[in-house]
Design a protein around this motif. Structure first.
Motif, mmCIF file in Angstrom:
data_model
loop_
_atom_site.group_PDB
_atom_site.id
_atom_site.type_symbol
_atom_site.label_atom_id
_atom_site.label_comp_id
_atom_site.label_asym_id
_atom_site.label_seq_id
_atom_site.Cartn_x
_atom_site.Cartn_y
_atom_site.Cartn_z
ATOM 1 N N LEU A 66 0.822 -1.216 0.000
ATOM 2 C CA LEU A 66 0.000 0.000 0.000
ATOM 3 C C LEU A 66 0.855 1.265 0.000
ATOM 4 O O LEU A 66 0.465 2.282 -0.575
ATOM 5 N N SER A 67 2.013 1.195 0.638
ATOM 6 C CA SER A 67 2.895 2.368 0.676
ATOM 7 C C SER A 67 3.790 2.458 -0.551
ATOM 8 O O SER A 67 4.690 3.286 -0.600
ATOM 9 N N LYS A 68 3.553 1.553 -1.513
ATOM 10 C CA LYS A 68 4.293 1.525 -2.786
ATOM 11 C C LYS A 68 5.757 1.119 -2.625
ATOM 12 O O LYS A 68 6.572 1.344 -3.489
ATOM 13 N N PHE A 69 6.107 0.522 -1.477
ATOM 14 C CA PHE A 69 7.452 -0.007 -1.295
ATOM 15 C C PHE A 69 7.607 -1.278 -2.122
ATOM 16 O O PHE A 69 8.667 -1.557 -2.650
ATOM 17 N N PHE A 70 6.518 -2.067 -2.196
ATOM 18 C CA PHE A 70 6.450 -3.260 -3.042
ATOM 19 C C PHE A 70 5.347 -3.051 -4.073
ATOM 20 O O PHE A 70 4.351 -2.404 -3.777
ATOM 21 N N SER A 102 2.510 -5.322 -6.205
ATOM 22 C CA SER A 102 1.785 -6.517 -5.770
ATOM 23 C C SER A 102 2.464 -7.817 -6.195
ATOM 24 O O SER A 102 2.423 -8.803 -5.464
ATOM 25 N N ASP A 103 3.099 -7.846 -7.366
ATOM 26 C CA ASP A 103 3.804 -9.060 -7.798
ATOM 27 C C ASP A 103 4.967 -9.384 -6.862
ATOM 28 O O ASP A 103 5.200 -10.549 -6.530
ATOM 29 N N GLU A 104 5.700 -8.348 -6.448
ATOM 30 C CA GLU A 104 6.815 -8.554 -5.512
ATOM 31 C C GLU A 104 6.300 -9.069 -4.179
ATOM 32 O O GLU A 104 6.887 -9.967 -3.573
ATOM 33 N N SER A 105 5.205 -8.488 -3.736
ATOM 34 C CA SER A 105 4.617 -8.891 -2.465
ATOM 35 C C SER A 105 4.190 -10.354 -2.500
ATOM 36 O O SER A 105 4.454 -11.116 -1.567
ATOM 37 N N ALA A 106 3.557 -10.769 -3.589
ATOM 38 C CA ALA A 106 3.111 -12.165 -3.727
ATOM 39 C C ALA A 106 4.308 -13.114 -3.757
ATOM 40 O O ALA A 106 4.284 -14.179 -3.122
#
Length: 165
Positions: A53-57, A59-63
């Motif tokens: 949500l803070s754009k650090f990741f 969504s693909d990186e997060s997954a």
């Protein structure tokens, strides 16, 4: 007859050396006191969501990171299960996802744990100032919010004691 203080012990494992020591401690307690042990590893998806949500990741990186953390968790749970088997102790293991402290408390409540074990070590820099990290913050939340007793394991000789048992 007095009811035992604890019959079910839940251990929070996060892969740190201190959490593995807490698991060893629980295995020894199971051997000595004939209690039941459940080991829980929590994939911290709450923090991953905040980072996304803070754009650090993205969504693909997060997954991808979540998948890696889940695989790590399974390895740690298998490792601890093998430690228990080496002492002829049967334990339960569970991989959960969410905020670490709330998932540990929920797991303890579901398991009807009388005791939660967490690994503990104070971190200090060269000036002697105690530093806190995400693990110690999660442990603080567990200690402050738990519905049962919490033991912070700081046994310096646990590996030697485990080998002797």
């Amino acid at each position: 007859m007095i009811k035992p203080l604890f019959q079910n012990i839940l251990v929070a494992v996060n892969g740190s050396e201190q959490s593995i020591h807490a698991a060893m401690y629980a295995i020894l307690m199971a051997k000595l006191y004939h209690c039941h042990v459940k080991i829980v590893y929590v994939v911290d998806t709450a923090t991953l969501k905040q980072l996304t949500l803070s754009k650090f990741f993205v969504s693909d990186e997060s997954a991808s990171y979540e998948k890696n953390l889940s695989e790590d968790g399974k390895r740690y749970l298998t490792y601890v299960d093998n430690l228990a088997k080496s002492k002829s102790i049967k334990i339960e293991t569970e991989l959960r996802k969410g905020a670490v402290w709330s998932e540990i408390i929920a797991a303890a409540d579901e398991y009807k744990a009388g005791l939660i074990l967490v690994g503990g070590k104070e971190h200090s820099d060269t000036s002697g100032v105690i530093k806190h990290d995400a693990i110690s913050l999660a442990n603080s939340e567990i200690i402050g919010s738990s519905h049962c007793s919490v033991l912070v394991v700081r046994e310096p000789l646990i590996e030697q004691l485990f080998k002797l048992a």
